[in-house]
Structure formats: structure tokens, C-alpha cells
Scaffold this active site. Structure first.
Site, PDB file in Angstrom:
ATOM      1  N   GLN A  60    -117.433  -4.800  64.997  1.00 33.32           N
ATOM      2  CA  GLN A  60    -116.016  -4.613  64.684  1.00 33.32           C
ATOM      3  C   GLN A  60    -115.703  -3.174  64.282  1.00 33.32           C
ATOM      4  O   GLN A  60    -114.578  -2.708  64.472  1.00 33.32           O
ATOM      5  CB  GLN A  60    -115.581  -5.561  63.559  1.00 33.32           C
ATOM      6  CG  GLN A  60    -115.600  -7.031  63.944  1.00 33.32           C
ATOM      7  CD  GLN A  60    -116.837  -7.722  63.406  1.00 33.32           C
ATOM      8  OE1 GLN A  60    -117.923  -7.145  63.385  1.00 33.32           O
ATOM      9  NE2 GLN A  60    -116.695  -8.949  62.975  1.00 33.32           N
TER      10      GLN A  60
ATOM     11  N   ARG B  56    -108.742 -11.918  63.666  1.00 32.91           N
ATOM     12  CA  ARG B  56    -109.740 -12.009  62.603  1.00 32.91           C
ATOM     13  C   ARG B  56    -109.303 -11.092  61.468  1.00 32.91           C
ATOM     14  O   ARG B  56    -108.332 -10.358  61.608  1.00 32.91           O
ATOM     15  CB  ARG B  56    -111.162 -11.683  63.085  1.00 32.91           C
ATOM     16  CG  ARG B  56    -111.324 -10.854  64.321  1.00 32.91           C
ATOM     17  CD  ARG B  56    -110.988  -9.403  64.152  1.00 32.91           C
ATOM     18  NE  ARG B  56    -111.605  -8.817  62.970  1.00 32.91           N
ATOM     19  CZ  ARG B  56    -111.087  -7.829  62.279  1.00 32.91           C
ATOM     20  NH1 ARG B  56    -109.919  -7.308  62.624  1.00 32.91           N
ATOM     21  NH2 ARG B  56    -111.696  -7.326  61.232  1.00 32.91           N
ATOM     22  N   GLY B  57    -110.004 -11.192  60.370  1.00 33.52           N
ATOM     23  CA  GLY B  57    -109.546 -10.540  59.146  1.00 33.52           C
ATOM     24  C   GLY B  57    -108.788 -11.550  58.314  1.00 33.52           C
ATOM     25  O   GLY B  57    -107.880 -12.234  58.815  1.00 33.52           O
ATOM     26  N   ALA B  58    -109.166 -11.681  57.043  1.00 28.39           N
ATOM     27  CA  ALA B  58    -108.614 -12.748  56.205  1.00 28.39           C
ATOM     28  C   ALA B  58    -107.080 -12.790  56.185  1.00 28.39           C
ATOM     29  O   ALA B  58    -106.492 -13.860  56.385  1.00 28.39           O
ATOM     30  CB  ALA B  58    -109.172 -12.622  54.791  1.00 28.39           C
TER      31      ALA B  58
ATOM     32  N   ASP C 276    -112.885 -10.866  52.393  1.00 29.67           N
ATOM     33  CA  ASP C 276    -112.430 -12.127  52.976  1.00 29.67           C
ATOM     34  C   ASP C 276    -112.196 -13.178  51.894  1.00 29.67           C
ATOM     35  O   ASP C 276    -111.426 -14.111  52.088  1.00 29.67           O
ATOM     36  CB  ASP C 276    -113.445 -12.632  53.991  1.00 29.67           C
ATOM     37  CG  ASP C 276    -113.405 -11.817  55.267  1.00 29.67           C
ATOM     38  OD1 ASP C 276    -112.678 -12.210  56.193  1.00 29.67           O
ATOM     39  OD2 ASP C 276    -114.074 -10.773  55.331  1.00 29.67           O
TER      40      ASP C 276
ATOM     41  N   ARG D  96    -112.098 -21.585  60.320  1.00 31.54           N
ATOM     42  CA  ARG D  96    -112.994 -20.586  59.724  1.00 31.54           C
ATOM     43  C   ARG D  96    -113.192 -20.950  58.255  1.00 31.54           C
ATOM     44  O   ARG D  96    -112.205 -21.086  57.533  1.00 31.54           O
ATOM     45  CB  ARG D  96    -112.413 -19.158  59.807  1.00 31.54           C
ATOM     46  CG  ARG D  96    -112.140 -18.589  61.184  1.00 31.54           C
ATOM     47  CD  ARG D  96    -113.331 -18.061  61.952  1.00 31.54           C
ATOM     48  NE  ARG D  96    -114.235 -17.164  61.283  1.00 31.54           N
ATOM     49  CZ  ARG D  96    -114.153 -15.826  61.306  1.00 31.54           C
ATOM     50  NH1 ARG D  96    -113.148 -15.227  61.928  1.00 31.54           N
ATOM     51  NH2 ARG D  96    -115.080 -15.084  60.722  1.00 31.54           N
TER      52      ARG D  96
ATOM     53  N   ASN E 250    -117.503 -10.255  51.926  1.00 32.05           N
ATOM     54  CA  ASN E 250    -116.982  -9.474  53.046  1.00 32.05           C
ATOM     55  C   ASN E 250    -117.991  -9.545  54.188  1.00 32.05           C
ATOM     56  O   ASN E 250    -119.029 -10.211  54.090  1.00 32.05           O
ATOM     57  CB  ASN E 250    -116.734  -8.025  52.611  1.00 32.05           C
ATOM     58  CG  ASN E 250    -115.902  -7.245  53.607  1.00 32.05           C
ATOM     59  OD1 ASN E 250    -114.844  -7.688  54.022  1.00 32.05           O
ATOM     60  ND2 ASN E 250    -116.385  -6.076  54.001  1.00 32.05           N
ATOM     61  N   LYS E 251    -117.692  -8.872  55.260  1.00 28.41           N
ATOM     62  CA  LYS E 251    -118.567  -8.880  56.435  1.00 28.41           C
ATOM     63  C   LYS E 251    -120.007  -8.569  56.048  1.00 28.41           C
ATOM     64  O   LYS E 251    -120.261  -7.698  55.227  1.00 28.41           O
ATOM     65  CB  LYS E 251    -118.057  -7.870  57.459  1.00 28.41           C
ATOM     66  CG  LYS E 251    -118.859  -7.812  58.745  1.00 28.41           C
ATOM     67  CD  LYS E 251    -118.910  -9.156  59.467  1.00 28.41           C
ATOM     68  CE  LYS E 251    -117.549  -9.683  59.833  1.00 28.41           C
ATOM     69  NZ  LYS E 251    -117.625 -10.982  60.557  1.00 28.41           N
TER      70      LYS E 251
END
Length: 366
Positions: free
Chosen positions: A199, A52-54, A240, A89, A250-251
Site C-alpha cells: 500500500q 480500505r483504510g478504517a 485502524d 473486515r 495499524n497495518k
């Protein structure tokens, strides 16, 4: 002591001619690597958040497409694999960016040449990602050094995980922190837990521990109070997807931290590679927000005293939950964007300046 390469989130195993990833769903309790053997493995790794993470999502997809072309390099095979990977995603723009870069590399090639060219391009994208994050670290270091004072460690707050686990090695938001720590700048990181998947607690805290950087995990809801008490010098988060006007996705929970930072006159920095800017997206209002399963909100997984991992329910049976995975922070709340090309204002002029520096890598409409 393990090196940064040992902890790389994705690496190429030349002996196996295969990609190995860290299964991030098992951290911080178990450091396990998984070999991706087929397109289904790549799609599952992205959608189930083993990666995960762009930036890392984009690199994983690039290798996934290269693997698929080794099985079927026809135009139809290229289209099918790209479509499947793109659907894993919806929010992180690096996924589309990487697949488009891969397609540009192989579209005009004969089918028998595509697999080798695609693998070479995936390797190049991985190395470029490492270099970009290292440059982000250098540009961000200057900002942190300017804020470092004589009254104890520099207090940095972050949200979610934007370190090496979200990229390959250095990370985005954590890259300046790692650089500052290596340069002898006393630094302490407030790590927000980042519910519902935690996370921050599971990944960022683990990363900082491995690097020897002092940190403290705090509940998400405590971050505003820490800022109000003057215990935070700056906030650094990742992105992201960043819109062409400087809005940042973002998150979920990032927007609330940006509001609190603005109210307390605390710099709010966003660190990102240029590949995370979606030049086709005029503003954050156009960014699709991924809705994930309600079980992520209603249950939590942890290690029992026996050492076994177990998932337990947090709510009464029949409880419903909403789970938006991201939110959008308006550009007006962003102090600056830290990129591999330098530091830019999250404004019309700042975005134009950034675009001028990275035109060759942008996602302009065809």
C-alpha cells in the site's frame, strides 16, 4: 490539474443516485471508478479492498446500509444488511462505529422514512470525515512546524496508506504533511513499501506524487537503518483501531517502526479521528487481528512492459504463508495521538482527556 475532490476515494453521484469509489486494487497503474449498485457490491468493495483504510471502510458501510434500506427497510432488512456489512473486515472499528450511528438514526423511524434518513446520515458522516481529517492536518501541522529545522527538508516516515485514499480527501497521517507542504514547510516523506499488499508503494507514493510532495519509496526492512543514520525526524502513521488505553492497531509492520523510533529517540505520532478509538476495548490485546489469504504474500501484481497487469508467483509451488494484516503498537511507544480534537498523550490521562472531548461520538457500552 485534478482537484482533491476529483481524487476523492468515495463520492456521491447525484445524477445516478449512487456511490462511486476509486478501485484501489488497480492503483497506481489505472485510476478507475466503480459504481456500487447493490449490497453485494458494497460488501465486496470492502472485503476485497477496493476501498480500505478504517475511516473509508466506515463511510462505505454507511452508504451500503442506506442502499440496502432503500430495498428493504424492515427491521429484519436492517439487521441483515448490518450483519453482512459488519462481517466484511474484523479489525477496523470505524465499520462498527458507522453502522451503529446509522442504526441510531433510523431505529425509531417508520420503515417508509428509513431510507431517506439513512442516506442523509451517510452524507453527513462523509462530510464530517472530511472535516475531521482537515482538523487533524491542522493539529499535526503545528507538530511538524516545531520540528522543521534549517538543515534541509523535514524528514517524515510513514507506513501503509493513511492519506485521502484511506479516508475521503485529506487522510490522517498524511493530512499534516499536506498542510505542511501547502504552508511552505520543506518536507520529504520516506514511504515504506508495506508488504505484502504494497500500500505504501502503490497508494501513498501515488497520492504524494499527485500532490507534488517529495517522497522516496524504501523497503520495509530499511526503515530502522534510516532512523539509526539520523535521516528521519519523525514517524506518522494512521490507526485502524485504538484501544481505550492508547494501544494502537495499524497495518502490520507498524510495531517494528515504533520500536526502531523509540530506540533512536524519534517521535512516533499516530493520527486518527476519534471514531477510530474503541472505548469498549480495554487494550490492544483485545483487538482481533485479521488474517488474510496467503496469496497476498506469495504473489505480486504489476504492470508488464506491454502495459498489461499481471500477477506472478514469488515462491516455489506448495509454499505456505501466514498473513496477519495488522499488529498492535503499545501505548508506551506512541509519542502522541493527533486527533481532530487536538493532540493527546497515549496514556490513561491523555485518553481520559480525549474521551471528555468526544463523549457524544464515543463507543461507550450501552
Amino acid at each position: 490539474m485534478q482537484t482533491r475532490e476529483d481524487l476523492a476515494s468515495l463520492r456521491w453521484n447525484a445524477a445516478l443516485a449512487a456511490v462511486e469509489i476509486i478501485d484501489q486494487t488497480r492503483l497506481p497503474h489505472d485510476l478507475q471508478r466503480v459504481t456500487l449498485d447493490c449490497l453485494d457490491d458494497y460488501c465486496h468493495a470492502i472485503s476485497a479492498m477496493l476501498v480500505r483504510g478504517a475511516p473509508l471502510i466506515g463511510i462505505t458501510a454507511a452508504y451500503g446500509l442506506a442502499h440496502a434500506l432503500a430495498q428493504d427497510a424492515s427491521d429484519a432488512g436492517l439487521a441483515r444488511a448490518s450483519e453482512r456489512l459488519l462481517a466484511t473486515r474484523p479489525t477496523a472499528v470505524n465499520l462498527r462505529w458507522a453502522l451503529e450511528r446509522m442504526a441510531q438514526q433510523v431505529d425509531d423511524l417508520a420503515p417508509e422514512l428509513r431510507a431517506a434518513a439513512a442516506l442523509e446520515q451517510a452524507h453527513a458522516l462523509r462530510e464530517a470525515e472530511i472535516a475531521s481529517c482537515a482538523a487533524i492536518g491542522e493539529h499535526g501541522l503545528a507538530l511538524l512546524q516545531a520540528r522543521a529545522g534549517e538543515h534541509g527538508p523535514l524528514q517524515v516516515m510513514t507506513h501503509c496508506n493513511a492519506g485521502g485514499l484511506a479516508t475521503i480527501e485529506w487522510g490522517t497521517a498524511l493530512a499534516p504533511v499536506y498542510r505542511a507542504h501547502a504552508a511552505g514547510v520543506p518536507v520529504h516523506v520516506w514511504v515504506s513499501e508495506t508488504r505484502p499488499r504494497n500500500q505504501g508503494t502503490h497508494l501513498t507514493a501515488w497520492e504524494l506524487q499527485q500532490a507534488g510532495v517529495p517522497f522516496t519509496v524504501v523497503a520495509d526492512n530499511s526503515c530502522g537503518q534510516l532512523m539509526r543514520e539520523g535521516r528521519v525526524d519523525c514517524v506518522i502513521v494512521g490507526s485502524d483501531r485504538t484501544a481505550a488505553n492508547g494501544d494502537v492497531c495499524n497495518k502490520v509492520g507498524t510495531y517494528m517502526k515504533a520500536l526502531a523510533a523509540a530506540d533512536n529517540q524519534i517521535p512516533f505520532y499516530v493520527a486518527l479521528p476519534a471514531s477510530t478509538v474503541d472505548w469498549r476495548c480495554a487494550s490492544g490485546a483485545e483487538i482481533p487481528i485479521e488474517e488474510r489469504g496467503e496469496d497476498e504474500v506469495l504473489a505480486v501484481t504489476g504492470r508488464m512492459a506491454s502495459g498489461a497487469l499481471q500477477t506472478v508467483s514469488l515462491a516455489a509451488a506448495g509454499t505456505r504463508a501466514a498473513n496477519p494484516a495488522f499488529d498492535v503498537t503499545p501505548a508506551r511507544l506512541v509519542t502522541a495521538l493527533i486527533t481532530e480534537h487536538g493532540v493527546f498523550a497515549a496514556s490513561e490521562s491523555g485518553m481520559q482527556a480525549l474521551r471528555a472531548r468526544c463523549q457524544d461520538f464515543s463507543l461507550t457500552p450501552m
